[in-house]
Design a protein around this motif. Structure first.
Motif, short mmCIF file in Angstrom:
data_model
loop_
_atom_site.label_atom_id
_atom_site.label_comp_id
_atom_site.label_asym_id
_atom_site.label_seq_id
_atom_site.Cartn_x
_atom_site.Cartn_y
_atom_site.Cartn_z
N ILE A 32 0.98 -1.24 -0.09
CA ILE A 32 -0.14 -0.05 0.08
C ILE A 32 0.81 1.12 0.06
N GLN A 33 1.89 1.27 0.61
CA GLN A 33 3.02 2.51 0.80
C GLN A 33 3.55 2.61 -0.47
N GLU A 34 4.02 1.70 -1.16
CA GLU A 34 4.66 1.82 -2.60
C GLU A 34 3.62 2.27 -3.64
N ASN A 35 2.40 1.70 -3.38
CA ASN A 35 1.23 2.24 -4.30
C ASN A 35 1.15 3.67 -4.13
N TYR A 36 0.98 4.04 -2.93
CA TYR A 36 0.67 5.49 -2.55
C TYR A 36 1.87 6.27 -3.02
N ARG A 38 3.98 5.78 -5.49
CA ARG A 38 3.84 5.72 -6.98
C ARG A 38 2.82 6.64 -7.57
N SER A 39 1.76 6.68 -6.80
CA SER A 39 0.51 7.37 -6.85
C SER A 39 0.71 9.12 -6.72
N GLN A 40 1.63 9.15 -5.85
CA GLN A 40 2.20 10.64 -5.28
C GLN A 40 2.93 11.17 -6.54
N VAL A 41 3.97 10.21 -6.96
CA VAL A 41 4.86 10.85 -7.92
C VAL A 41 3.99 11.04 -9.15
N SER A 42 3.22 10.15 -9.38
CA SER A 42 2.21 10.36 -10.59
C SER A 42 1.45 11.43 -10.63
N ASN A 43 0.71 11.90 -9.24
CA ASN A 43 -0.04 13.05 -9.05
C ASN A 43 0.97 14.24 -9.37
#
Length: 135
Positions: A32-36, A38-43
């Motif tokens: 979940i932390q890695e997905n978060y 990655r989502s943050q970088v993508s955001n």
């Protein structure tokens, strides 16, 4: 003793189950932390691209507004030039008509002048003839 072994086995099994559950929870939270992240970088990337597109849109809008203004000024100038050209053409037509009238008057005056000269020459000749007769 069997009871102790049984309790010891239960304890080991409970520990293993607890270890498995804690491991699953750890890996799940890590996932979940890695997905978060990655989502943050993508955001962040999306926000940066959005800012860039917004800037480009502002530049294009400003350019479009300048072109619209230039087009409006050009259309006004073209309209004025067209009106001026129409006035000049009307003036040329009027001058051509005036020239034709003047040419016609000039020809009429030449004919009249020729008649007057012929009359003058005739009167002159008559006078010369009368003088010769009287002499």
């Amino acid at each position: 003793m069997v009871s102790r072994m049984f309790t010891k086995q239960r304890l080991v099994i409970s520990f293993i189950i607890l270890l498995v559950v804690v491991s699953v929870i750890y890996f799940y939270l890590n996932y979940i932390q890695e997905n978060y992240e990655r989502s943050q970088v993508s955001n962040d990337r999306c926000f940066t691209e959005l800012t860039s597109v917004k800037y480009q849109l502002n530049v294009v809008t400003e350019y479009k507004n300048r072109i619209d203004k230039l087009l409006t000024e050009t259309e006004k100038k073209h309209k004025l030039d067209k009106e001026r050209f129409r006035d000049i053409m009307e003036s040329c037509v009027a001058m051509k008509q005036q020239s034709i009238i003047c040419q016609s008057q000039f020809e009429d005056l030449q004919i009249e002048c020729k008649k007057v000269k012929e009359g003058y020459d005739k009167v002159k000749q008559d006078n010369v003839d009368n003088i010769k007769k009287n002499v």
